[in-house]
Design a protein around this motif. Structure first.
Motif, PDB file in Angstrom:
ATOM      1  N   ASP A  26      -9.796  -8.563   1.133  1.00 28.56           N
ATOM      2  CA  ASP A  26      -9.586  -7.161   1.487  1.00 28.56           C
ATOM      3  C   ASP A  26      -9.249  -6.965   2.956  1.00 28.56           C
ATOM      4  OD1 ASP A  26     -10.095  -6.381  -1.092  1.00 28.56           O
ATOM      5  OD2 ASP A  26     -12.210  -5.891  -0.742  1.00 28.56           O
ATOM      6  N   SER A  71      -4.026  -3.239  -6.710  1.00 30.09           N
ATOM      7  CA  SER A  71      -3.749  -4.377  -5.828  1.00 30.09           C
ATOM      8  C   SER A  71      -4.508  -5.614  -6.304  1.00 30.09           C
ATOM      9  CB  SER A  71      -4.121  -4.043  -4.380  1.00 30.09           C
ATOM     10  OG  SER A  71      -5.519  -3.919  -4.223  1.00 30.09           O
ATOM     11  N   GLU A  80      -6.453   6.420  -3.720  1.00 32.59           N
ATOM     12  CA  GLU A  80      -6.936   5.231  -3.019  1.00 32.59           C
ATOM     13  C   GLU A  80      -7.672   4.257  -3.938  1.00 32.59           C
ATOM     14  OE1 GLU A  80      -9.677   4.174   0.897  1.00 32.59           O
ATOM     15  OE2 GLU A  80      -8.763   6.164   0.701  1.00 32.59           O
ATOM     16  N   ASP A 124       0.836  -1.212   0.000  1.00 33.82           N
ATOM     17  CA  ASP A 124       0.000   0.000   0.000  1.00 33.82           C
ATOM     18  C   ASP A 124       0.866   1.256   0.000  1.00 33.82           C
ATOM     19  OD1 ASP A 124      -2.244  -1.562   0.024  1.00 33.82           O
ATOM     20  OD2 ASP A 124      -2.646  -1.344   2.167  1.00 33.82           O
ATOM     21  N   HIS A 140      -6.409   0.437  -4.823  1.00 33.67           N
ATOM     22  CA  HIS A 140      -7.231  -0.767  -4.619  1.00 33.67           C
ATOM     23  C   HIS A 140      -7.343  -1.570  -5.909  1.00 33.67           C
ATOM     24  CE1 HIS A 140     -11.042  -3.064  -4.193  1.00 33.67           C
ATOM     25  NE2 HIS A 140     -10.584  -3.253  -2.973  1.00 33.67           N
TER      26      HIS A 140
END
Length: 465
Positions: free
Chosen positions: A306, A220, A213, A202, A217
């Motif tokens: 998550d 990822s 952000e 992150d 996400h």
């Protein structure tokens, strides 16, 4: 009375209608027999299949309990919202079996156990004695394309330690994962343990690539699928997530180059002082001191859920024929807190039975599993009633015996015992009952000997062990 009479007529008519429908269906099925196959992606467990599952579960339980873990369980059905909170969109929207019950509640067949155990801990947050060491072997379901190592239904060992915030939890959990592999007689050259940190990833995405952000996400999730997609497809997808100015500043190249890093000391200089780098190095040193040296750093390792918050790990098969992730886990400190209580630091992992069985098969580690029935009793002549005391005595002495009372010829009975994989046959006839000496036949070596009951039990038990 008229009302009751009318109700009776209604029920009679309804039964007649149902009978007619069933008769019609049976008529149609006469041309189309029912399938003998289980539901797609699930398995039937015949006795020899169940023996392997029992062996796997016994090893799982023995290792977990050797580390001081206690077994728990939870319902197969949970409210859908339990998974929607943190499990991940792909699992919830594409892979979860969901339905609405008769009360209008949205229900899911559990796709994993972690949300359930977190709910249980939250329910008794103040009553439990920490650290908690819990394990379970639940049946879980996911609607996905069945393939080698992945079915819609499987069983999974879940191991979690609650209430330990420092690195000793990760060390214990990974040590147990390694102990499981060792207990299944795997060599450390046959698997590797890969480590990464979600905090580190992150930070890399937000502070080094300077993405927002939402981009972080999405990237990822893309990185999590990296090894399942081609290089060109991955690069194109990454470029689509990045803005033109980010691409012009070299974000794509920095992303691709960093994902290739397999030595933690070769990370970009900007990441060297990140706290997670120190934690990962310390964890690797601890594992080395525990004689677990098949540990690798893998910056592309994400784990799809998550809820992971820091260090994650996966165990990989090194065999080219089965070069895949076997199981994994990591730290998820925030999940218990979603239930409105104080969060509890947690580390855990899940080990599925399908990928494990594939690993054992690939590396020729499947054990020879004998029938639970230790001896097959063959009755010679009409001695069923007279033989009962002898049969009861054998069972009371601890022998698992099956009795063939079919009256068939001994040769046919022996054939049945052999087909069932039973090692011994004990012959009981009038002569044997009169002398208390019984003929014992080893069905593997085809040798016979005559003994009393205690000696027979001793021979059979020694052979099995």
């Amino acid at each position: 009375m008229p009302r009751s009479f009318g109700l009776g007529n209604h029920h009679h008519a309804r039964r007649s209608y149902i009978s007619a429908v069933l008769a019609y269906n049976w008529h149609i099925m006469g041309a189309m027999p029912l399938s003998t196959q289980p539901y797609k992606g699930s398995r039937d467990f015949y006795p020899h299949d169940k023996r392997l599952q029992k062996y796997i579960f016994e090893v799982m339980r023995s290792v977990a309990e050797k580390f001081g873990y206690e077994e728990y369980d939870a319902p197969l059905l949970e409210p859908l919202e339990l998974y929607a909170a943190k499990t991940g969109d792909e699992i919830v929207n594409e892979q979860t079996y969901t339905f609405e019950d008769r009360g209008g509640r949205k229900v899911a067949i559990r796709p994993e156990m972690t949300p359930s155990v977190s709910r249980m801990v939250a329910a008794k947050r103040q009553e439990l004695a920490y650290p908690l060491r819990w394990y379970s072997i639940p049946n879980v379901w996911r609607y996905e394309r069945p393939q080698r190592g992945r079915l819609r239904e499987h069983w999974q060992l879940n191991v979690d330690v609650f209430g330990v915030a420092d690195l000793t939890a990760e060390h214990e959990i990974i040590t147990m994962a390694d102990a499981l592999m060792q207990t299944f007689h795997a060599k450390r050259s046959q698997y590797t343990i890969r480590l990464n940190s979600r905090k580190l990833t992150d930070s890399f995405l937000r502070d080094y690539l300077m993405v927002d952000e939402v981009q972080a996400h999405t990237l990822s999730k893309l990185i999590d699928r990296m090894h399942k997609t081609g290089h060109a497809e991955f690069t194109a997808s990454a470029d689509a997530i990045l803005t033109p100015s980010q691409r012009e500043q070299g974000a794509s190249e920095r992303l691709l180059n960093t994902l290739k890093v397999d030595d933690i000391n070769e990370l970009p200089q900007e990441l060297h002082k990140h706290p997670s780098v120190f934690e990962l190095k310390r964890l690797m040193n601890l594992l080395h001191e525990s004689n677990i040296k098949n540990v690798e750093f893998d910056f592309s390792l994400m784990r799809g859920f998550d809820y992971y918050t820091d260090i994650v790990f996966e165990v990989f098969d090194t065999n080219p024929e089965n070069n895949r992730s076997l199981f994994g886990g990591g730290r998820y400190d925030g999940l218990v807190g979603l239930f409105g209580v104080e969060p509890v630091p947690t580390v855990g992992f899940g080990m599925g039975d399908v990928t494990l069985a594939n690993f054992l098969e690939t590396h020729d580690l499947l054990p020879v599993l004998r029938s639970e029935t230790e001896a097959y009793i063959i009755l010679v002549g009409d001695v069923y009633d007279a033989a009962q005391k002898t049969i009861v005595a054998l069972r009371e002495m601890g022998l698992n015996v099956a009795v063939d009372a079919t009256g068939r010829k001994p040769a046919a009975q022996i054939k049945t015992a052999v087909k069932k994989g039973i090692a011994y046959a004990i012959f009981i006839g009038e002569k044997e009952l009169a002398t208390d000496q019984f003929n014992l036949k080893n069905l593997h070596t085809n040798t016979e000997e005559t003994h009393g009951l205690q000696r027979i039990v001793s021979i059979v038990k020694d052979y099995r062990h």
